[in-house]
Design a protein around this motif. Structure first.
Motif, short mmCIF file in Angstrom:
data_model
loop_
_atom_site.label_atom_id
_atom_site.label_comp_id
_atom_site.label_asym_id
_atom_site.label_seq_id
_atom_site.Cartn_x
_atom_site.Cartn_y
_atom_site.Cartn_z
N THR A 177 -21.80 26.14 49.95
CA THR A 177 -23.11 25.86 50.51
C THR A 177 -23.22 26.29 51.97
OG1 THR A 177 -23.32 23.95 49.04
CG2 THR A 177 -24.83 24.06 50.93
N GLU A 178 -22.21 25.99 52.74
CA GLU A 178 -22.24 26.32 54.17
C GLU A 178 -22.19 27.84 54.37
OE1 GLU A 178 -19.68 25.43 58.26
OE2 GLU A 178 -19.25 24.33 56.40
N ILE A 179 -21.43 28.51 53.54
CA ILE A 179 -21.29 29.96 53.68
C ILE A 179 -22.62 30.66 53.45
CG2 ILE A 179 -20.16 32.02 52.73
CD1 ILE A 179 -17.77 30.26 52.04
N PHE A 180 -23.38 30.20 52.42
CA PHE A 180 -24.62 30.88 52.05
C PHE A 180 -25.86 30.20 52.63
CE2 PHE A 180 -21.76 31.89 48.43
CZ PHE A 180 -21.75 33.27 48.58
N SER A 181 -25.68 29.30 53.55
CA SER A 181 -26.83 28.54 54.07
C SER A 181 -27.85 29.41 54.79
CB SER A 181 -26.33 27.44 55.02
OG SER A 181 -25.61 28.02 56.11
N ASP A 182 -27.43 30.48 55.42
CA ASP A 182 -28.35 31.34 56.19
C ASP A 182 -28.88 32.52 55.38
OD1 ASP A 182 -28.05 29.75 58.44
OD2 ASP A 182 -26.29 30.85 59.14
N PHE A 183 -28.51 32.62 54.10
CA PHE A 183 -28.97 33.72 53.26
C PHE A 183 -30.39 33.44 52.76
CE2 PHE A 183 -25.32 36.53 52.05
CZ PHE A 183 -24.43 36.01 52.97
N LEU A 184 -31.26 34.44 52.89
CA LEU A 184 -32.63 34.31 52.40
C LEU A 184 -32.73 34.83 50.97
CD1 LEU A 184 -34.56 35.58 55.57
CD2 LEU A 184 -34.16 33.20 54.85
N PRO A 185 -33.54 34.22 50.13
CA PRO A 185 -33.73 34.69 48.74
C PRO A 185 -34.27 36.12 48.72
CG PRO A 185 -34.65 32.49 49.04
CD PRO A 185 -34.32 33.00 50.40
N ARG A 186 -33.71 36.96 47.86
CA ARG A 186 -34.14 38.35 47.76
C ARG A 186 -34.71 38.70 46.39
NH1 ARG A 186 -34.71 40.36 52.83
NH2 ARG A 186 -32.86 39.93 54.10
N VAL A 187 -34.37 37.89 45.38
CA VAL A 187 -34.80 38.19 44.01
C VAL A 187 -36.12 37.49 43.73
CG1 VAL A 187 -34.21 38.03 41.57
CG2 VAL A 187 -32.40 38.41 43.27
N THR A 188 -37.17 38.28 43.48
CA THR A 188 -38.49 37.72 43.18
C THR A 188 -38.56 37.31 41.70
OG1 THR A 188 -39.41 39.87 42.57
CG2 THR A 188 -39.50 39.25 44.91
N ASP A 189 -39.61 36.60 41.35
CA ASP A 189 -39.79 36.21 39.95
C ASP A 189 -39.93 37.43 39.04
OD1 ASP A 189 -39.66 33.57 40.68
OD2 ASP A 189 -41.84 33.30 40.78
N ALA A 190 -40.61 38.46 39.53
CA ALA A 190 -40.78 39.68 38.73
C ALA A 190 -39.44 40.38 38.52
CB ALA A 190 -41.77 40.62 39.41
N MET A 191 -38.64 40.43 39.59
CA MET A 191 -37.32 41.03 39.47
C MET A 191 -36.44 40.25 38.51
SD MET A 191 -36.79 41.83 43.54
CE MET A 191 -35.06 42.21 43.39
N ASN A 192 -36.51 38.94 38.59
CA ASN A 192 -35.70 38.09 37.71
C ASN A 192 -36.10 38.26 36.25
OD1 ASN A 192 -33.63 35.96 37.50
ND2 ASN A 192 -35.34 34.75 36.70
N ALA A 193 -37.42 38.40 36.01
CA ALA A 193 -37.89 38.61 34.64
C ALA A 193 -37.33 39.90 34.05
CB ALA A 193 -39.42 38.63 34.62
N GLY A 194 -37.25 40.94 34.90
CA GLY A 194 -36.66 42.19 34.44
C GLY A 194 -35.17 42.10 34.18
N LEU A 195 -34.50 41.26 34.98
CA LEU A 195 -33.05 41.12 34.85
C LEU A 195 -32.65 40.37 33.58
CD1 LEU A 195 -32.11 40.30 38.55
CD2 LEU A 195 -31.49 42.37 37.30
N ILE A 196 -33.47 39.41 33.17
CA ILE A 196 -33.09 38.56 32.04
C ILE A 196 -33.70 39.01 30.71
CG2 ILE A 196 -32.80 36.56 33.54
CD1 ILE A 196 -35.47 35.51 32.55
N CYS A 197 -34.50 40.09 30.73
CA CYS A 197 -35.08 40.57 29.47
C CYS A 197 -34.01 41.22 28.61
CB CYS A 197 -36.24 41.53 29.72
SG CYS A 197 -35.72 43.11 30.46
N ASP A 198 -34.27 41.34 27.32
CA ASP A 198 -33.30 41.91 26.38
C ASP A 198 -33.00 43.37 26.70
OD1 ASP A 198 -32.25 40.04 24.74
OD2 ASP A 198 -33.61 40.38 23.06
N VAL A 199 -31.74 43.74 26.57
CA VAL A 199 -31.35 45.13 26.75
C VAL A 199 -31.84 45.94 25.56
CG1 VAL A 199 -29.12 44.85 25.60
CG2 VAL A 199 -29.40 46.65 27.30
N THR A 200 -32.16 47.20 25.78
CA THR A 200 -32.67 48.06 24.72
C THR A 200 -31.63 49.10 24.32
OG1 THR A 200 -33.63 49.69 26.24
CG2 THR A 200 -35.00 47.79 25.63
#
Length: 295
Positions: A177-200
């Motif tokens: 937790t302390e190590i990543f405390s200053d990291f800002l979120p980079r993955v948007t909801d749209a990006m996450n949707a693309g990452l978790i969709c089924d592979v073709t």
């Protein structure tokens, strides 16, 4: 096998085998032999292919150098006959040309020289390249942490294991937790949707054909060329296994088995710091990695 004798007998797929018009049938029958079994995964089918190919090699004399010697002897005998059979002489010459081509492809793949054009006949150059690489990468001894020379393969491997164990040891922290405390979120909801969709299937195909054909394979011996050449045979089972991984997030242990090879950074390596480790991953693992990058 002695402690200092190099390992021999590991299976490796050679692209020259694909020149035989009947070879694709061998691969197809072996790959499909696991279709009726609940264990019919890509790994099982690869094992079946290796067994079938080994049997095919024994039956068909796939050693091109042996074929060249035998054909040259037969050609000399036929030409010395009082009444030579010219039709057979022509057939032998064609078979010799094929055998010489096989031998060139074999040594070219072993040397992995890429700057020569396809079709250049330089078998002796490829042989010299292989010998030079082996001599350059040979490791007569290693100095351990006490500066003592270790010569046997077993002792050298122990030196390497201790070196990497110390290099990658961890303090096993319980929280990051302390190590990543200053990291800002980079993955948007749209990006996450693309990452978790089924592979073709197309993504799997693109990943397979982006892998270099003649790179040194992993422990299963299958090169990128094998998957490209026989894509129509392997694609459905391969796709199912890749899709299963992305759905459950668990990789089969054998897919992740990796050979670690030490490459000298200097001409006369003596210590582990003089060596650069590279990982020889299976093509199956590379496919998963490539698809992750495509996403």
């Amino acid at each position: 096998m002695g402690e200092n004798e190099p390992f021999r007998g590991q299976f490796m797929f050679y692209k020259r085998w694909a020149l035989d018009p009947n070879f694709s049938t061998v691969v197809k029958n072996a790959w499909e032999s696991g279709s009726s079994s609940h264990l019919g995964t890509s790994l099982t089918r690869i094992v079946n292919c290796r067994r079938a190919i080994s049997g095919w090699k024994e039956q068909n004399g796939s050693n091109s150098l042996t074929r060249i010697t035998k054909l040259r002897e037969e050609l000399e005998e036929e030409e010395e006959e009082r009444y030579p059979w010219f039709t057979r002489i022509a057939e032998i010459k064609i078979e010799l040309a094929i055998a010489y081509c096989d031998e060139e492809i074999f040594w070219r793949q072993k040397s992995r020289e890429k700057w020569l054009r396809e079709g250049d006949r330089n078998t002796k150059f490829f042989q010299a390249s292989v010998k030079s690489t082996r001599a350059k990468n040979s490791l007569q001894f290693l100095l351990d942490e006490h500066e003592r020379e270790q010569f046997s393969n077993r002792d050298k491997s122990e030196v390497a294991v201790r070196y990497f164990s110390d290099l990658f040891k961890t303090s096993s922290p319980t929280s990051f937790t302390e190590i990543f405390s200053d990291f800002l979120p980079r993955v948007t909801d749209a990006m996450n949707a693309g990452l978790i969709c089924d592979v073709t299937l197309e993504e799997v195909r693109l990943a397979v054909f982006s892998i270099e054909s003649e790179k040194t394979p992993g422990h299963d011996g299958m090169t990128g060329f094998f998957y490209k050449k026989y894509w129509e045979i392997v694609k459905h089972q391969l796709f199912e296994d890749v899709r299963r991984f992305f759905r459950c997030g668990k990789i089969q242990d054998e897919w992740n088995h990796t050979y670690i090879t030490l490459i000298p950074k200097i001409s006369t390596p003596r210590r582990m710091t003089d060596l650069r480790p590279i990982s020889l991953c299976t093509v199956l693992y590379k496919i998963l990695s490539k698809i992750s990058h495509l996403d």
